[in-house]
Design a protein around this motif. Sequence first.
Motif, PDB file in Angstrom:
ATOM      1  N   ALA A  14       0.831  -1.207   0.000  1.00 34.91           N
ATOM      2  CA  ALA A  14       0.000   0.000   0.000  1.00 34.91           C
ATOM      3  C   ALA A  14       0.867   1.260   0.000  1.00 34.91           C
ATOM      4  N   LEU A  15       1.957   1.236   0.786  1.00 28.65           N
ATOM      5  CA  LEU A  15       2.839   2.397   0.832  1.00 28.65           C
ATOM      6  C   LEU A  15       3.530   2.621  -0.514  1.00 28.65           C
ATOM      7  N   GLY A  16       3.961   1.525  -1.141  1.00 29.48           N
ATOM      8  CA  GLY A  16       4.589   1.642  -2.458  1.00 29.48           C
ATOM      9  C   GLY A  16       3.619   2.176  -3.504  1.00 29.48           C
ATOM     10  N   PHE A  17       2.367   1.702  -3.434  1.00 32.74           N
ATOM     11  CA  PHE A  17       1.354   2.198  -4.371  1.00 32.74           C
ATOM     12  C   PHE A  17       1.104   3.685  -4.158  1.00 32.74           C
ATOM     13  N   LEU A  18       1.107   4.113  -2.887  1.00 33.25           N
ATOM     14  CA  LEU A  18       0.884   5.522  -2.586  1.00 33.25           C
ATOM     15  C   LEU A  18       2.005   6.384  -3.163  1.00 33.25           C
ATOM     16  N   VAL A  19       3.250   5.903  -3.035  1.00 36.09           N
ATOM     17  CA  VAL A  19       4.384   6.651  -3.589  1.00 36.09           C
ATOM     18  C   VAL A  19       4.273   6.727  -5.114  1.00 36.09           C
ATOM     19  N   LEU A  20       3.918   5.605  -5.740  1.00 38.27           N
ATOM     20  CA  LEU A  20       3.754   5.602  -7.199  1.00 38.27           C
ATOM     21  C   LEU A  20       2.617   6.519  -7.638  1.00 38.27           C
ATOM     22  N   LEU A  21       1.642   6.695  -6.745  1.00 37.02           N
ATOM     23  CA  LEU A  21       0.506   7.556  -7.078  1.00 37.02           C
ATOM     24  C   LEU A  21       0.868   9.027  -6.951  1.00 37.02           C
ATOM     25  N   VAL A  22       1.540   9.394  -5.860  1.00 39.03           N
ATOM     26  CA  VAL A  22       1.806  10.816  -5.631  1.00 39.03           C
ATOM     27  C   VAL A  22       2.966  11.330  -6.471  1.00 39.03           C
ATOM     28  N   LEU A  23       3.895  10.447  -6.852  1.00 36.41           N
ATOM     29  CA  LEU A  23       5.072  10.902  -7.585  1.00 36.41           C
ATOM     30  C   LEU A  23       4.701  11.581  -8.911  1.00 36.41           C
ATOM     31  N   PRO A  24       3.942  10.917  -9.799  1.00 29.88           N
ATOM     32  CA  PRO A  24       3.558  11.620 -11.036  1.00 29.88           C
ATOM     33  C   PRO A  24       2.637  12.809 -10.779  1.00 29.88           C
ATOM     34  N   SER A  25       1.854  12.742  -9.700  1.00 29.86           N
ATOM     35  CA  SER A  25       0.994  13.881  -9.373  1.00 29.86           C
ATOM     36  C   SER A  25       1.824  15.113  -9.044  1.00 29.86           C
ATOM     37  N   PHE A  26       2.890  14.921  -8.256  1.00 28.48           N
ATOM     38  CA  PHE A  26       3.763  16.041  -7.914  1.00 28.48           C
ATOM     39  C   PHE A  26       4.447  16.602  -9.163  1.00 28.48           C
ATOM     40  N   ILE A  27       4.880  15.709 -10.065  1.00 30.57           N
ATOM     41  CA  ILE A  27       5.543  16.163 -11.291  1.00 30.57           C
ATOM     42  C   ILE A  27       4.568  16.944 -12.166  1.00 30.57           C
ATOM     43  N   LEU A  28       3.328  16.454 -12.265  1.00 31.96           N
ATOM     44  CA  LEU A  28       2.317  17.159 -13.063  1.00 31.96           C
ATOM     45  C   LEU A  28       1.995  18.526 -12.455  1.00 31.96           C
ATOM     46  N   LEU A  29       1.932  18.582 -11.135  1.00 30.52           N
ATOM     47  CA  LEU A  29       1.683  19.867 -10.482  1.00 30.52           C
ATOM     48  C   LEU A  29       2.831  20.845 -10.734  1.00 30.52           C
ATOM     49  N   SER A  30       4.056  20.330 -10.755  1.00 29.18           N
ATOM     50  CA  SER A  30       5.197  21.182 -11.056  1.00 29.18           C
ATOM     51  C   SER A  30       5.111  21.716 -12.484  1.00 29.18           C
ATOM     52  N   ARG A  31       4.756  20.851 -13.427  1.00 25.76           N
ATOM     53  CA  ARG A  31       4.633  21.283 -14.822  1.00 25.76           C
ATOM     54  C   ARG A  31       3.481  22.270 -14.988  1.00 25.76           C
ATOM     55  N   TRP A  32       2.416  22.084 -14.218  1.00 30.89           N
ATOM     56  CA  TRP A  32       1.291  23.019 -14.280  1.00 30.89           C
ATOM     57  C   TRP A  32       1.718  24.406 -13.810  1.00 30.89           C
ATOM     58  N   GLN A  33       2.522  24.465 -12.750  1.00 29.49           N
ATOM     59  CA  GLN A  33       3.015  25.752 -12.277  1.00 29.49           C
ATOM     60  C   GLN A  33       3.933  26.407 -13.316  1.00 29.49           C
ATOM     61  N   LEU A  34       4.736  25.620 -13.999  1.00 31.87           N
ATOM     62  CA  LEU A  34       5.585  26.173 -15.060  1.00 31.87           C
ATOM     63  C   LEU A  34       4.739  26.702 -16.218  1.00 31.87           C
ATOM     64  N   SER A  35       3.636  26.004 -16.511  1.00 31.85           N
ATOM     65  CA  SER A  35       2.725  26.480 -17.552  1.00 31.85           C
ATOM     66  C   SER A  35       2.093  27.810 -17.143  1.00 31.85           C
ATOM     67  N   ARG A  36       1.714  27.914 -15.876  1.00 33.85           N
ATOM     68  CA  ARG A  36       1.160  29.174 -15.381  1.00 33.85           C
ATOM     69  C   ARG A  36       2.208  30.290 -15.430  1.00 33.85           C
ATOM     70  N   LEU A  37       3.459  29.942 -15.190  1.00 34.22           N
ATOM     71  CA  LEU A  37       4.533  30.927 -15.294  1.00 34.22           C
ATOM     72  C   LEU A  37       4.653  31.436 -16.729  1.00 34.22           C
ATOM     73  N   ASP A  38       4.567  30.519 -17.699  1.00 30.53           N
ATOM     74  CA  ASP A  38       4.602  30.929 -19.107  1.00 30.53           C
ATOM     75  C   ASP A  38       3.449  31.873 -19.432  1.00 30.53           C
ATOM     76  N   ASP A  39       2.246  31.542 -18.919  1.00 25.44           N
ATOM     77  CA  ASP A  39       1.078  32.408 -19.146  1.00 25.44           C
ATOM     78  C   ASP A  39       1.293  33.776 -18.511  1.00 25.44           C
ATOM     79  N   ARG A  40       1.859  33.786 -17.313  1.00 24.66           N
ATOM     80  CA  ARG A  40       2.097  35.046 -16.611  1.00 24.66           C
ATOM     81  C   ARG A  40       3.091  35.908 -17.391  1.00 24.66           C
ATOM     82  N   ARG A  41       4.143  35.295 -17.896  1.00 20.54           N
ATOM     83  CA  ARG A  41       5.141  36.056 -18.645  1.00 20.54           C
ATOM     84  C   ARG A  41       4.576  36.568 -19.964  1.00 20.54           C
ATOM     85  N   TYR A  42       3.719  35.772 -20.591  1.00 20.15           N
ATOM     86  CA  TYR A  42       3.051  36.232 -21.809  1.00 20.15           C
ATOM     87  C   TYR A  42       2.188  37.448 -21.501  1.00 20.15           C
TER      88      TYR A  42
END
Length: 268
Positions: A14-42
């Motif tokens: 269960a702990l391993g599944f949780l790590v596998l679940l949150v890891l891509p979520s954190f990466i996607l959230l990071s990419r979303w913030q970078l996308s918002r940064l691009d929008d802000r700079r535009y």
Amino acid sequence: MGRYAFLRQPRWLALGFLVLLVLPSFILLSRWQLSRLDDRRYFNDLVTTHSAAAPVPVDSVMRAGDPLDAVGDDQRWFPVTATGRYDAGSTVLVRKRPLEGKNGFWVVTPLVTSSGSVLVVNRGWIAADGSASAAQAVPAPPTGEITLTGRLQPSEAAPDVQPGDLPAGQITDLSVPLVAGGASAYPGYVTLVESSPADSADLRPIPLPDLSDGPHLSYAVQWVFFAGVAVVGFVLLIRRESEYAAAEAALATDGTPTGPPQPTGSID
């Protein structure tokens, strides 16, 4: 695999599944913030470039009677000039427009140009005085013929029917149709920069928006950091558990501990 057999236990699965679940979520959230940064700079580049342009007559940027969506990013923030007379009796206040942490209103008055078309003008900001339902003291516009310069903005979306409990002369959004009524109007409004004769000193000019990058880059880095913490933390937990498992196996075999040193002491 014997040393890591504990990984097949339900709690570790269960702990391993949780790590596998949150890891891509954190990466996607990071990419979303970078996308918002691009929008802000535009957006920042749009504001900086367009607002610094030389003023042009309003008719060279938009025409009266055009649909509301005729004003977009290509026109937004451009300084335009216009001449006409204010329709003081049609002045309205746009609610809930804070400035520097204080609640207040935009003061909006239609300008009737020499052609009879209406240009909606956001003349500036006043602080809220009293409760939400209190009548506000509204600075009167200059009389006679006015020549003004303002930054072009698209009409805001507004409910088809305004709330019935609004005080008279107040609206929820700066919608050109709400202000101009059925008159032939330009599809966008302008935020006043200057006029001749000058407007009331009781009005605060509407400043340009914040042009910083905002917190998006730091948030993106934080999400990557959280992803690293999740992976490193899980690996450290596995390593510690395997060391204890090895120590327990050695004790069960010959009574000799092989794991991490155990605390020792003596009693005098």
